[in-house]
Design a protein around this motif. Sequence first.
Motif, PDB file in Angstrom:
ATOM      1  N   THR A   1      41.724  42.217  52.627  1.00 37.15           N
ATOM      2  CA  THR A   1      41.858  43.700  52.717  1.00 37.15           C
ATOM      3  C   THR A   1      40.399  44.264  52.486  1.00 37.15           C
ATOM      4  N   ASN A   2      39.789  43.655  51.580  1.00 36.84           N
ATOM      5  CA  ASN A   2      38.238  44.264  51.071  1.00 36.84           C
ATOM      6  C   ASN A   2      37.715  43.041  50.225  1.00 36.84           C
ATOM      7  N   TYR A   3      36.452  43.840  49.936  1.00 35.16           N
ATOM      8  CA  TYR A   3      35.545  42.870  48.959  1.00 35.16           C
ATOM      9  C   TYR A   3      34.892  43.758  48.053  1.00 35.16           C
ATOM     10  N   GLN A   4      34.584  43.269  46.970  1.00 36.36           N
ATOM     11  CA  GLN A   4      33.810  44.065  45.699  1.00 36.36           C
ATOM     12  C   GLN A   4      32.663  42.934  45.072  1.00 36.36           C
ATOM     13  N   VAL A   5      31.765  43.690  44.810  1.00 36.43           N
ATOM     14  CA  VAL A   5      30.836  43.097  43.813  1.00 36.43           C
ATOM     15  C   VAL A   5      30.428  43.958  42.484  1.00 36.43           C
ATOM     16  N   GLN A   6      30.665  43.351  41.379  1.00 30.61           N
ATOM     17  CA  GLN A   6      30.370  44.244  40.251  1.00 30.61           C
ATOM     18  C   GLN A   6      29.482  43.417  39.169  1.00 30.61           C
ATOM     19  N   VAL A   7      28.937  43.946  38.249  1.00 34.59           N
ATOM     20  CA  VAL A   7      28.106  43.578  37.167  1.00 34.59           C
ATOM     21  C   VAL A   7      29.002  43.624  35.804  1.00 34.59           C
ATOM     22  N   ASN A   8      28.961  42.344  34.881  1.00 35.94           N
ATOM     23  CA  ASN A   8      29.547  42.594  33.741  1.00 35.94           C
ATOM     24  C   ASN A   8      29.085  41.600  32.829  1.00 35.94           C
ATOM     25  N   GLY A   9      29.444  41.802  31.697  1.00 35.67           N
ATOM     26  CA  GLY A   9      29.173  40.974  30.486  1.00 35.67           C
ATOM     27  C   GLY A   9      29.968  39.755  30.605  1.00 35.67           C
ATOM     28  N   ARG A  10      29.725  38.823  29.695  1.00 35.66           N
ATOM     29  CA  ARG A  10      30.606  37.486  29.697  1.00 35.66           C
ATOM     30  C   ARG A  10      31.758  37.790  28.811  1.00 35.66           C
TER      31      ARG A  10
ATOM     32  N   ALA B   1      25.000  37.895  30.814  1.00 38.74           N
ATOM     33  CA  ALA B   1      25.278  38.728  31.931  1.00 38.74           C
ATOM     34  C   ALA B   1      25.969  38.155  33.073  1.00 38.74           C
ATOM     35  N   CYS B   2      26.710  38.774  33.995  1.00 41.52           N
ATOM     36  CA  CYS B   2      27.427  38.047  35.119  1.00 41.52           C
ATOM     37  C   CYS B   2      27.207  38.831  36.294  1.00 41.52           C
ATOM     38  N   VAL B   3      27.686  38.515  37.536  1.00 44.33           N
ATOM     39  CA  VAL B   3      27.922  39.091  38.693  1.00 44.33           C
ATOM     40  C   VAL B   3      29.308  38.551  38.878  1.00 44.33           C
ATOM     41  N   THR B   4      30.347  39.258  39.003  1.00 42.15           N
ATOM     42  CA  THR B   4      31.753  39.000  39.732  1.00 42.15           C
ATOM     43  C   THR B   4      31.777  39.890  40.741  1.00 42.15           C
ATOM     44  N   ALA B   5      32.742  38.946  41.911  1.00 42.00           N
ATOM     45  CA  ALA B   5      32.788  39.480  43.277  1.00 42.00           C
ATOM     46  C   ALA B   5      34.029  38.867  43.540  1.00 42.00           C
ATOM     47  N   PHE B   6      34.657  39.509  44.802  1.00 45.26           N
ATOM     48  CA  PHE B   6      35.801  38.868  45.709  1.00 45.26           C
ATOM     49  C   PHE B   6      35.537  39.307  47.090  1.00 45.26           C
TER      50      PHE B   6
ATOM     51  N   ALA C   1      23.394  41.148  42.187  1.00 54.73           N
ATOM     52  CA  ALA C   1      24.527  41.706  42.826  1.00 54.73           C
ATOM     53  C   ALA C   1      24.157  42.512  44.129  1.00 54.73           C
ATOM     54  N   ALA C   2      22.884  42.779  44.307  1.00 57.57           N
ATOM     55  CA  ALA C   2      22.442  43.478  45.412  1.00 57.57           C
ATOM     56  C   ALA C   2      22.001  42.390  46.485  1.00 57.57           C
ATOM     57  N   ARG C   3      21.786  41.233  46.100  1.00 61.04           N
ATOM     58  CA  ARG C   3      21.668  40.145  46.938  1.00 61.04           C
ATOM     59  C   ARG C   3      22.954  39.608  47.440  1.00 61.04           C
ATOM     60  N   ILE C   4      23.883  39.574  46.822  1.00 60.83           N
ATOM     61  CA  ILE C   4      25.325  39.129  47.133  1.00 60.83           C
ATOM     62  C   ILE C   4      26.129  39.893  47.880  1.00 60.83           C
ATOM     63  N   GLU C   5      26.122  41.137  47.665  1.00 53.40           N
ATOM     64  CA  GLU C   5      26.930  42.226  48.575  1.00 53.40           C
ATOM     65  C   GLU C   5      26.778  42.125  49.908  1.00 53.40           C
ATOM     66  N   PRO C   6      25.681  42.283  50.514  1.00 58.04           N
ATOM     67  CA  PRO C   6      25.623  42.045  52.077  1.00 58.04           C
ATOM     68  C   PRO C   6      26.035  40.781  52.373  1.00 58.04           C
ATOM     69  N   VAL C   7      25.874  39.674  51.835  1.00 50.52           N
ATOM     70  CA  VAL C   7      26.547  38.360  52.378  1.00 50.52           C
ATOM     71  C   VAL C   7      28.135  38.410  52.400  1.00 50.52           C
ATOM     72  N   LEU C   8      28.781  39.028  51.118  1.00 50.15           N
ATOM     73  CA  LEU C   8      30.254  39.168  51.226  1.00 50.15           C
ATOM     74  C   LEU C   8      30.694  40.336  52.243  1.00 50.15           C
ATOM     75  N   LYS C   9      29.739  41.282  52.489  1.00 54.39           N
ATOM     76  CA  LYS C   9      30.120  42.106  53.469  1.00 54.39           C
ATOM     77  C   LYS C   9      30.197  41.542  54.816  1.00 54.39           C
ATOM     78  N   GLN C  10      29.409  40.621  55.161  1.00 54.92           N
ATOM     79  CA  GLN C  10      29.230  40.009  56.384  1.00 54.92           C
ATOM     80  C   GLN C  10      30.265  39.147  56.398  1.00 54.92           C
TER      81      GLN C  10
ATOM     82  N   VAL D   1      34.350  35.233  43.022  1.00 52.55           N
ATOM     83  CA  VAL D   1      32.968  34.599  42.538  1.00 52.55           C
ATOM     84  C   VAL D   1      32.561  34.960  41.332  1.00 52.55           C
ATOM     85  N   ALA D   2      31.861  34.163  40.632  1.00 49.20           N
ATOM     86  CA  ALA D   2      31.240  34.345  39.478  1.00 49.20           C
ATOM     87  C   ALA D   2      29.821  33.918  39.497  1.00 49.20           C
ATOM     88  N   LEU D   3      28.756  34.641  39.101  1.00 50.18           N
ATOM     89  CA  LEU D   3      27.438  33.947  39.022  1.00 50.18           C
ATOM     90  C   LEU D   3      27.007  34.325  37.540  1.00 50.18           C
TER      91      LEU D   3
END
Length: 134
Positions: free
Chosen positions: A112-121, A103-108, A36-45, A95-97
């Motif tokens: 209007t915005n972006y978000q990254v979070q961690v969750n189970g399947r 374990a998953c990383v889900t994001a969008f 998630a920490a790797r994905i967040e800056p890419v989505l922010k950019q 996005v889903a990883l």
Amino acid sequence: MEPDAHDGAPHYRENNGFKVPKGMSADSEKAARTEAARIEPVLKQLWTAKTWDAKSVREALLELGYRNEGPDSEQGRGTLFVRAHDSGGNPGASVALNVRHDACVTAFVQTTNYQVQVNGRFLETGCFEPPSGH
């Protein structure tokens, strides 16, 4: 009132259990947080550049070394799923990883915005939250 019954509706948890992800092991959660920490800056950019179409999001995240919709990885850099969405006139990409089997990383990213979070399947849909249950 039933615990977690948002508006006091009877059987809320029972009727919405399909939206509750399974638990993660501590190691899997740690691996997912790392991704998630790797994905967040890419989505922010991408969001800052007003680039939220699924094709561009997929291409940018594949540069991090993920696999494009293939089998899961226990090593932490797994399978990437990206799909377009249009939520109420708000175009973007979901996005889903798959990080590990639990374990998953889900994001969008959207206008209007972006978000990254961690969750189970989720039981029936993997990393993406199911839109509806049965």
